[in-house]
Design an enzyme around this catalytic site. Structure first.
Site: not given
Length: 376
Positions: A123, A167, A192, A213, A233, A241, A277, A279
């Site tokens: 990542t 990611q 990401d 995310d 998706r 998120y 959320r 992390w």
């Protein structure tokens, strides 16, 4: 119009922009970009310009900048898809696109893909553009990670979770970045997309798109009048998120969204996207590797419009490995996740959607969030 006259017209427009960028670019929202002194130091493209160095790649133009900084080194990125994996490690680099949607900085590395040495990018290494120096600025262009995320869902090559999966970061603000500014920039990815992990950054009139995310990290990032666009998706009940902070506990600000719009692809159903959320990334400590207990994510939505894809519960929990090796879920109430004056079909209220106390709203004035830095 003949091909020759089209070429000549475009060249005249580009030359005119050197004297007055406002002739070529949309009127700037922040002072300074369109000033008479705002000439270019380099051009990325294929058309020669009298007195201005021209480069065949963005990386080559950045390499020509002085290492000391001190004043902006302004690079005009002409129309085209510039397929490069860029690291900006010199201060005060300013990238200005000829066209917001047609001047594209793109690469297609996912975390699970192999680097030239055979190891996975991870990542922290897969970003199309990584900034590691202060004073960076991007205006009127697109930054994307073109990894085929949806294709990987249909025929998986990488793990769905973990540090070396699907990611695919488009833009990362890494250690060394500070006072990074983005105006009229599209940041495109899926999982990401935007990794704001260091320093202060300011985004205005930008469009960030992704699914899982897609705005995350431990940096202090302020977003004003931006569009946060959720992408579809296929086959997933939880579509994604938006804001996923890992803000250090001593840092008062994390991901701050002011007068932004949360939009969606038409195929995304109602109540399928979380506001975000918290992390707790895994880090190595003297007694082992586990989720960083100092990561107490901070994210706030202020006066934002939300379409109906936003789940009525607002925030989701997120798992991490505890010191004893057990898998633990970090609950939204154990982080700093708030909103104020949300509107639109997705602006529901429930016990899990905490509102920012009125006596704390003034603390989110731009000058306070950015700790005295004035983006100009």
């Amino acid at each position: 119009m003949t091909p020759g006259s089209t070429f000549a017209l475009r060249r005249r427009l580009l030359r005119a922009s050197i004297a007055s960028p406002a002739l070529l670019l949309a009127p700037p929202l922040l002072a300074g970009e369109g000033s008479p002194a705002g000439t270019f130091d380099a051009v990325v493209g294929h058309t020669p310009f009298d007195g201005i160095p021209i480069f065949a790649s963005v990386a080559a133009a950045i390499a020509a900048a002085p290492i000391t900084g001190g004043k902006p080194f302004r690079i005009l990125v002409t129309r085209g898809r510039w397929h490069e994996k860029l690291v900006v490690d010199k201060p005060d680099i300013h990238l200005v696109g000829e066209d917001r949607t047609a001047s594209v900085l793109t690469f297609d590395a996912a975390a699970g893909m192999a680097r030239p040495d055979g190891e996975p990018w991870g990542t922290w290494g897969c970003a199309s553009v990584t900034v590691r120096a202060p004073g960076f600025r991007a205006t009127n262009l697109t930054i994307e990670n073109a990894f085929d995320y949806v294709g990987n869902l249909a025929a998986p090559k990488f793990e769905p979770i973990g540090p070396n999966g699907a990611q695919a970061v488009a833009l990362m603000l890494d250690a060394g970045s500070d006072r990074a500014m983005f105006e009229r920039v599209d940041v495109i990815g899926h999982q990401d997309t935007l990794f704001v992990d260091a320093g202060r950054s300011f985004f205005r009139d930008c469009r960030i798109s992704g699914s899982v995310d897609f705005i995350f990290g431990g940096g202090n990032a302020l977003f004003e009048q931006c569009e946060l666009h959720s992408r579809f998706r296929p086959g997933k009940e939880r579509q994604g998120y938006v804001a996923v902070p890992c803000t250090p506990s001593a840092q008062p600000y994390g991901l701050t969204f002011v007068r932004c719009r949360l939009t969606r692809d038409a195929a995304i159903p109602d109540d399928s996207v979380a506001l975000g959320r918290a992390w707790r990334p895994g880090r190595t400590f003297p007694d082992g590797k586990y989720g960083d207990p100092d990561a107490v994510g901070a994210a706030v939505y202020l006066d934002c419009w939300m379409d109906a894809q936003v789940d009525g519960r607002g925030w989701d929990e997120m798992g991490y490995t505890a010191r004893d090796g057990k898998r633990v879920m970090l609950q939204p109430g154990d982080a700093r996740l708030f909103e104020h004056a949300s509107s639109g079909p997705g602006a529901y209220r429930s016990a899990s959607r905490r509102t920012l106390p009125r006596d704390r709203i003034a603390a989110y004035a731009r000058e306070r969030v950015l700790d005295g830095w004035v983006p100009i």
